[in-house]
Motif scaffolding. Sequence first.
Motif, short mmCIF file in Angstrom:
data_model
loop_
_atom_site.label_atom_id
_atom_site.label_comp_id
_atom_site.label_asym_id
_atom_site.label_seq_id
_atom_site.Cartn_x
_atom_site.Cartn_y
_atom_site.Cartn_z
N LEU A 273 0.85 -1.18 0.00
CA LEU A 273 0.00 0.00 0.00
C LEU A 273 0.89 1.23 0.00
CD1 LEU A 273 -2.63 -1.12 2.65
CD2 LEU A 273 -3.17 -0.47 0.29
N SER A 274 0.36 2.34 -0.47
CA SER A 274 1.13 3.58 -0.48
C SER A 274 1.16 4.20 0.91
CB SER A 274 0.51 4.58 -1.47
OG SER A 274 0.53 4.06 -2.78
N TYR A 275 2.16 5.05 1.15
CA TYR A 275 2.26 5.76 2.43
C TYR A 275 0.98 6.55 2.68
CZ TYR A 275 3.68 9.10 5.97
OH TYR A 275 3.74 9.86 7.11
N GLY A 276 0.50 6.51 3.92
CA GLY A 276 -0.71 7.23 4.28
C GLY A 276 -1.98 6.43 4.08
N CYS A 277 -1.87 5.18 3.62
CA CYS A 277 -3.05 4.34 3.38
C CYS A 277 -2.96 3.04 4.16
CB CYS A 277 -3.20 4.05 1.89
SG CYS A 277 -3.52 5.50 0.88
N GLY A 278 -2.45 3.12 5.38
CA GLY A 278 -2.16 1.92 6.13
C GLY A 278 -3.12 1.57 7.24
N ARG A 279 -4.35 2.10 7.21
CA ARG A 279 -5.31 1.77 8.27
C ARG A 279 -6.29 0.71 7.77
NH1 ARG A 279 -8.25 4.13 12.54
NH2 ARG A 279 -9.40 2.36 13.44
N LEU A 280 -6.21 -0.50 8.32
CA LEU A 280 -7.09 -1.58 7.94
C LEU A 280 -8.45 -1.39 8.60
CD1 LEU A 280 -7.00 -4.23 6.30
CD2 LEU A 280 -6.33 -5.40 8.40
N GLU A 281 -9.53 -1.37 7.81
CA GLU A 281 -10.88 -1.14 8.34
C GLU A 281 -11.59 -2.49 8.50
OE1 GLU A 281 -12.14 1.41 9.53
OE2 GLU A 281 -10.94 3.09 8.80
N SER A 282 -11.27 -3.18 9.60
CA SER A 282 -11.79 -4.53 9.80
C SER A 282 -13.28 -4.55 10.12
CB SER A 282 -11.01 -5.21 10.94
OG SER A 282 -9.66 -5.36 10.59
N THR A 283 -13.83 -3.44 10.64
CA THR A 283 -15.24 -3.44 11.01
C THR A 283 -16.16 -3.53 9.79
OG1 THR A 283 -15.21 -1.02 11.07
CG2 THR A 283 -14.88 -2.19 13.16
N ILE A 284 -15.67 -3.18 8.61
CA ILE A 284 -16.50 -3.26 7.41
C ILE A 284 -15.91 -4.25 6.40
CG2 ILE A 284 -17.43 -0.94 7.65
CD1 ILE A 284 -15.43 -0.01 5.51
N SER A 285 -14.81 -4.89 6.73
CA SER A 285 -14.17 -5.83 5.81
C SER A 285 -14.80 -7.22 5.95
CB SER A 285 -12.67 -5.93 6.09
OG SER A 285 -12.00 -4.72 5.79
N THR A 286 -14.74 -7.97 4.87
CA THR A 286 -15.16 -9.38 4.86
C THR A 286 -14.02 -10.20 4.25
OG1 THR A 286 -16.16 -9.30 2.64
CG2 THR A 286 -17.56 -8.69 4.52
N ASP A 287 -14.14 -11.52 4.31
CA ASP A 287 -13.11 -12.36 3.73
C ASP A 287 -12.99 -12.13 2.23
OD1 ASP A 287 -13.05 -13.29 6.30
OD2 ASP A 287 -13.12 -15.42 5.75
N ALA A 288 -14.07 -11.75 1.59
CA ALA A 288 -14.07 -11.55 0.14
C ALA A 288 -13.72 -10.11 -0.25
CB ALA A 288 -15.43 -11.91 -0.44
N ARG A 289 -13.83 -9.18 0.69
CA ARG A 289 -13.63 -7.77 0.34
C ARG A 289 -13.03 -7.04 1.54
NH1 ARG A 289 -18.52 -4.77 -2.59
NH2 ARG A 289 -18.02 -6.48 -4.04
N LEU A 290 -11.76 -6.69 1.44
CA LEU A 290 -11.05 -5.98 2.50
C LEU A 290 -11.00 -4.49 2.19
CD1 LEU A 290 -8.00 -8.40 2.85
CD2 LEU A 290 -9.94 -8.25 4.43
N PHE A 291 -11.00 -3.67 3.24
CA PHE A 291 -10.91 -2.23 3.06
C PHE A 291 -9.76 -1.66 3.88
CE2 PHE A 291 -15.36 -3.08 2.07
CZ PHE A 291 -15.52 -2.35 0.90
N ALA A 292 -9.07 -0.67 3.31
CA ALA A 292 -8.03 0.09 4.01
C ALA A 292 -8.33 1.57 3.79
CB ALA A 292 -6.65 -0.26 3.48
N ARG A 293 -8.04 2.38 4.80
CA ARG A 293 -8.34 3.81 4.73
C ARG A 293 -7.06 4.62 4.64
NH1 ARG A 293 -9.04 7.43 8.94
NH2 ARG A 293 -9.49 5.79 10.47
N CYS A 294 -7.09 5.65 3.82
CA CYS A 294 -5.97 6.58 3.69
C CYS A 294 -6.20 7.79 4.60
CB CYS A 294 -5.81 7.05 2.24
SG CYS A 294 -5.57 5.72 1.04
N ASN A 295 -5.15 8.54 4.84
CA ASN A 295 -5.25 9.71 5.72
C ASN A 295 -6.22 10.76 5.21
OD1 ASN A 295 -3.36 8.49 7.36
ND2 ASN A 295 -1.63 9.69 6.60
N ASP A 296 -6.44 10.82 3.90
CA ASP A 296 -7.36 11.81 3.34
C ASP A 296 -8.79 11.30 3.30
OD1 ASP A 296 -7.31 9.97 1.29
OD2 ASP A 296 -6.60 11.36 -0.26
N GLY A 297 -9.06 10.12 3.85
CA GLY A 297 -10.41 9.58 3.89
C GLY A 297 -10.73 8.61 2.78
N THR A 298 -9.85 8.50 1.79
CA THR A 298 -10.09 7.57 0.69
C THR A 298 -10.10 6.13 1.19
OG1 THR A 298 -9.05 9.06 -0.91
CG2 THR A 298 -9.21 6.75 -1.53
#
Length: 254
Positions: A188-213
């Motif tokens: 992942l690029s710098y600034g996009c290292g927050r794993l959002e496990s509360t909305i992730s599933t085994d089939a679809r993972l989400f990570a959040r960037c510092n700008d909200g992306t």
Amino acid sequence: MVWLGSIAGRLLAVGSTGTAYRLYEADRSVPGNWRRIGDYGARDGYDELRRVFAIEHPPALIADSGGMTLFGHKSRHRFDAGSGSFATESGNGMVALVNQPNGITVAMPRSGWSGTKPPLVSRDGGSNWESYQRLGQFHEPPYVFEDGTELGIDNDASFVLIGWQRRASIDVLASADKGASSTTIGHLSYGCGRLESTISTDARLFARCNDGTLLMSTDKGRTWARDADRSPKREEIPREFIADPAPGAATETR
């Protein structure tokens, strides 16, 4: 409010005062009125650490049909939905706790030395816990797949002689043996290292960037792409939440 839910017909909410969490119950006889049940988590650690986790993490709680167990950094509490009672229990506190959509709970117990201990994983709502090894960022809970595979995102900076130096690319790590060993499976690029496990599933993972992306992975963390359906667009953000550029500063045009 940082949490809202219904248990056994009771509408409950958890708020943050900045120094403690506060549990409320809705008064159904008076619309819009909330009854304060109790506070917890006050003086449960260093003030700065508590403020960071109050902002970056949802409150550490596990809800079930009979009520909810709520964790401070050094304390544990129980709300009984049948009697409406709220009491302190014996047991360890949790700095962070994530109830994943796949039914697995991942928690980070408090450590007086390093802030957090390695993660604990439960498949039965907190009745039993498995010990995992730390994977990736020091204070961030990993994501655990149904087959037990652990996934974490590495730190976005490393310490060198002149201080902390940020990394342009952050490793995505996976382990099939509860963190005893791991391999780098993606980046992942710098600034996009927050794993959002509360909305992730085994089939679809989400990570959040510092700008909200929000970034999404559909191959268990190997590749990531911007999730256009969830990522905020500048034109969708109310103007009062966008700082005006400094006089003479260049502005972006499209």
